[in-house]
Design an enzyme around this catalytic site. Structure first.
Site, PDB file in Angstrom:
ATOM      1  N   CYS A 104       0.833  -1.199   0.000  1.00  0.00           N
ATOM      2  CA  CYS A 104       0.000   0.000   0.000  1.00  0.00           C
ATOM      3  C   CYS A 104       0.871   1.253   0.000  1.00  0.00           C
ATOM      4  CB  CYS A 104      -0.930   0.023   1.209  1.00  0.00           C
ATOM      5  SG  CYS A 104      -0.046   0.182   2.790  1.00  0.00           S
ATOM      6  N   CYS A 107       3.106   1.593   2.932  1.00  0.00           N
ATOM      7  CA  CYS A 107       4.321   0.768   2.836  1.00  0.00           C
ATOM      8  C   CYS A 107       5.398   1.538   2.070  1.00  0.00           C
ATOM      9  CB  CYS A 107       4.029  -0.546   2.102  1.00  0.00           C
ATOM     10  SG  CYS A 107       2.804  -1.604   2.889  1.00  0.00           S
ATOM     11  N   ASP A 519       9.714  21.122 -35.669  1.00  0.00           N
ATOM     12  CA  ASP A 519      10.807  21.348 -36.612  1.00  0.00           C
ATOM     13  C   ASP A 519      10.402  20.681 -37.920  1.00  0.00           C
ATOM     14  OD1 ASP A 519      13.592  22.036 -37.381  1.00  0.00           O
ATOM     15  OD2 ASP A 519      13.746  19.849 -37.532  1.00  0.00           O
TER      16      ASP A 519
END
Length: 823
Positions: A104, A107, A519
């Site tokens: 989670c 953690c 470009d």
């Protein structure tokens, strides 16, 4: 005096970066050689300290866009040894590790906080998906082993092998083992839970005494608590000693409180029938752990699907190849291949290395570029690892092997990108840091308020029910998974469509783009200009052509290859030509005391044109013209043309319609040529005659007006503008420097790539916000319900566990929807 210095270069990401650093240093007066190792970021420089010094070396690398971390100034430092700095500068490493066991956001927060508190760690970026962890650290103060010990101190583990392939194999092996163990725990817990619950409900009808039923329930509960919940309890204990709170804490406290309460009743109540068997939680512990383990199992299976793309990329590299040894080809392990080896490719073979074809062949490059049509190639063409040979048998000569191949760099980039965090993830990180402590406080308040204020029978027991439900139903996992699951799926989706996105920051930024600056050459054109006409001042021009070709061979500009292709087959002399290249202007070189120039008219000195050359200019007003002079006298006028990509008009039209961005076209070409290209494409803002710094200034001006700018280019002359833009996109056939600077690389050179990238970003951000919305609404609604705030609704701990598991799985499944997004 000749000196050798060993130091670190920070910021290098690929072989092009290393090449750029080496060439920048070797172009400095006094530097004899520079050997760069991309793997560990070290560089060895041989130089003359009478002609240059370390400050110039540092400045040169900095100008190239990287950081040179110098060792101490002690001249006695032995060759090959690294002297540590004495002036406070850092010797740093930035490495990718894998942390296992996280479930989670809390953690992740616990691991990250512990790493950041470790001496020598400068930065740590921990990702929940597969535990990918980027750590910058001072290698004088810590090491991978010490970092692993720090991670283990909070209940997790870390894979530290330098070879990422070994890490991946270890990770896959540990994941398979963990998944099998999880399944065993789930099956045993589910069976024991059903049996325990059945005993509680039917013990009288089957003739079991309350005491024996208590004993069996206690035995089943103890097995489940030790076997299924034990890992959570052990990790929670380690984390509590470090002041960390995670999902493990909530599960450990809820199951431990329930088990201890039930055990005390079992030990001290002499006659169970007097108090009733339903006042224990042995069966509830089983149901809680069954739903938690079931949710974990489904979640892990679903999470593995989010990383399928990386696994598929890794599977594109064959394990063996047919290598020429003597006069025959023998099968060799791919790790034994070296640059220069000749490799045979039969129909159906995967290309194991990057190389140059020695014969004709056809290749399916869809796994690399996303383009589905096989490409016919001839001798001298490049072939990339991971491509599939679909034509006749062919032979190639290896130019890059292992991690230096295009496929190797793609895998490394995707792996790092999946390990990175999007800025939006900071929301979850901030919530996670306070979420679990807040839930613990709410659970305690729930217990006390019910016990002290409720007039229900046995209020403290009712309060304990609700407190356990609060602990179990709260779900930081859904918040933690909201961003990394979506990012991981999106990165995989991008790689399958020929888009290489360097990190999660770039992915998020793509969706905010308001202006796209293009470009011309190689971006909206095919990128394969050709010399379509030429006028030479004299017919005796063999030497002049040879000089021009050998000079253009040393240029990286796309137009150079067109000139070499037109005149290169006539070159015989090996002429000593030292080339000086001016980005946006052209090239210059000296030969036998004369100065030659080739490029734009203003760059070569605006020479006088003959009548024939003036007529050639009038015939090609919209073409690219290259003027070739010697000491200011015009030698030749070359006419080059590059066709628009056949899909450019449709792609740009769709880009405007689907994203609403403003398009700009910049080029060093003439204004007439640029206008001629821009008009049919519907681009209203087009500028010609732009030097590299002019392009940068144009981008800067847009940003000053509050616009979010994406610059798309493919050459060295685009790199200043690419670096200045909010987001940089390079076309995959461009120069190494352009692709190094860029945050997004379109490998297939498709004009649809820009629109696909922006659309993917917006879809990903939408999914992330949906995940956050669901996770937030779930916790806002579920926690008050579990606490008994609404007395008409009672949620017992087992139902709470089921709800918590469902919330996490739903987030993962929602993220997987990105796999079906049409780009």
């Amino acid at each position: 005096m000749k000196r050798n210095i060993e130091c670190h270069v920070e910021g290098m990401m690929c072989e092009g970066c290393a090449k750029h650093v080496r060439e920048a240093l070797e172009g400095l007066s006094g530097v004899e050689s520079a050997e760069v190792s991309l793997e560990d970021g070290r560089i060895s420089i041989n130089y003359d300290d009478e002609l240059t010094d370390t400050k110039e070396l540092e400045a040169t690398v900095r100008d190239a866009g990287y950081t040179l971390v110098l060792p101490g100034e002690d001249p006695e430092t032995p060759k090959g040894a690294t002297a540590h700095p004495t002036d406070g500068s850092e010797v740093s490493q930035k490495r990718l590790f894998t942390v296992t066991g996280m479930h989670c956001a809390a953690c992740v927060s616990a691991v990250q906080e512990r790493l950041l508190k470790t001496k020598g760690v400068r930065d740590a970026e921990v990702n929940l998906m597969e535990g990918r962890t980027l750590i910058s650290y001072d290698d004088r103060e810590t090491s991978p082993v010490k970092l692993r010990e720090a991670v283990r101190s909070v209940g997790y583990d870390m894979l530290i092998d330098e070879d990422t392939e070994v890490q991946d194999r270890e990770l896959m092996s540990s994941q398979e083992s963990a998944l099998r163990l999880l399944l065993r725990k789930l099956v045993l817990t589910a069976v024991l839970s059903v049996v325990a619950m059945g005993l509680m409900m039917t013990h009288e009808s089957i003739g079991l005494s309350p005491k024996l039923t208590y004993i069996l329930s206690f035995a089943f509960g103890a097995i489940i608590y030790i076997y299924a919940a034990g890992d959570y309890v052990r990790r929670a204990m380690k984390q509590l000693t470090k002041g960390s709170f995670t999902m493990d804490t909530l599960i450990a406290i809820s199951t431990t409180v329930a088990f201890l309460y039930s055990t005390i009743r079992f030990v001290f109540v002499e006659e169970p029938a007097q108090v009733g068997l339903m006042h224990t939680y042995f069966d509830v512990i089983g149901m809680i752990m069954t739903f938690i383990l079931l949710g974990r199992y489904i979640e892990e299976r679903a999470k593995r699907r989010t990383t399928d793309s990386l696994r598929k990329l890794m599977s594109l590299a064959p394990q063996e190849a047919m290598v020429k040894v003597g006069e025959s080809f023998v099968r060799r392990d791919i790790k034994e291949l070296r640059v220069g080896d000749e490799v045979m490719l039969r129909k159906g073979d995967r290309v194991p290395v990057d190389g140059i074809l020695l014969s004709e062949g056809a290749f399916d490059e869809s796994s690399i570029t996303g383009e589905p049509i096989p490409v016919e190639k001839v001798a001298g063409d490049e072939v990339f690892s991971g491509s599939l040979s679909v034509g006749r048998a062919a032979v190639l000569r290896a130019t890059k092997v292992g991690r230096k191949t295009l496929l190797g760099r793609i895998i490394a980039t995707v792996r790092r990108a999946q390990a990175s965090k999007a800025p939006i993830q900071r929301i979850a990180d901030r919530i996670a840091s306070v979420f679990v402590p807040a839930v613990l406080v709410i659970a305690l308040l729930t217990l006390c308020l019910w016990g002290l204020c409720s007039d229900a029978p046995e209020p403290w027991l009712r309060g304990l029910d609700h407190a356990i439900s609060v602990l179990v139903i709260a779900c930081p996992c859904a918040l933690g998974l909201a961003t990394p699951t979506a990012i991981t799926v999106a990165m995989g989706k991008a790689s399958r469509n020929g888009l290489l996105i360097k990190d999660a920051v770039a992915l998020e930024q793509l969706g905010k783009v308001t202006d796209v600056v293009l470009d011309k050459t190689g971006t909206i054109t095919v990128g394969q200009p050709k010399v379509v006409d030429a006028k030479w001042a004299t017919e005796d021009n063999h030497l002049l052509k040879s000089l021009l070709v050998q000079a253009e061979e040393k240029s990286s500009h796309p137009l150079a290859s067109a000139i070499v292709s037109r005149y290169g087959h006539r070159v015989e002399e090996d002429l000593p030509v030292e080339v000086r290249e001016t980005a946006g202007g052209g090239i210059a070189f000296d030969y036998k005391g004369k100065t030659y120039r080739a490029g734009q008219r203003r760059f070569v000195g605006d020479p006088d044109l003959t009548e024939g050359m003036q007529q050639l200019e009038r015939l090609h007003p919209d073409s690219t013209l290259i003027y070739y002079t010697c000491n200011g006298e015009l030698l030749a006028l070359l006419v080059l043309e590059d066709k628009l990509h056949p899909e450019t008009e449709i792609a740009l039209s769709r880009l405007r319609e689907r994203t609403g961005v403003e398009l700009h076209l910049l080029s060093g070409d003439t204004q007439a040529r640029v206008n001629a290209i821009a008009a049919p494409l519907g681009i209203k803002k087009a500028q010609g005659g732009m030097l590299p710094l002019d392009k940068k200034s144009y981008v800067d001006d847009l940003r000053k007006d509050g616009r979010v700018v994406a610059m798309v280019g493919d050459g060295i002359n685009d790199s200043p503008a690419l670096a200045s833009a909010d987001l940089s996109i390079a076309m995959g056939n461009g120069s190494d420097i352009a692709t190094d600077v860029a945050q997004v690389t379109a490998l297939g050179n498709s004009p649809f790539a820009i629109e696909r990238a922006i659309h993917l970003s917006k879809s990903t951000i939408r999914i992330i916000y949906e995940n956050f919305l669901w996770a937030s609404i779930y916790n806002i609604v579920a926690i008050p319900l579990a606490a008994g705030l609404f007395t008409s609704v009672v949620i017992d701990p087992a139902v709470s566990a089921a709800a918590m598991a469902f919330s996490s799985v739903l987030v993962v499944l929602n993220s997987l929807r990105l796999r079906s997004v049409r780009l």
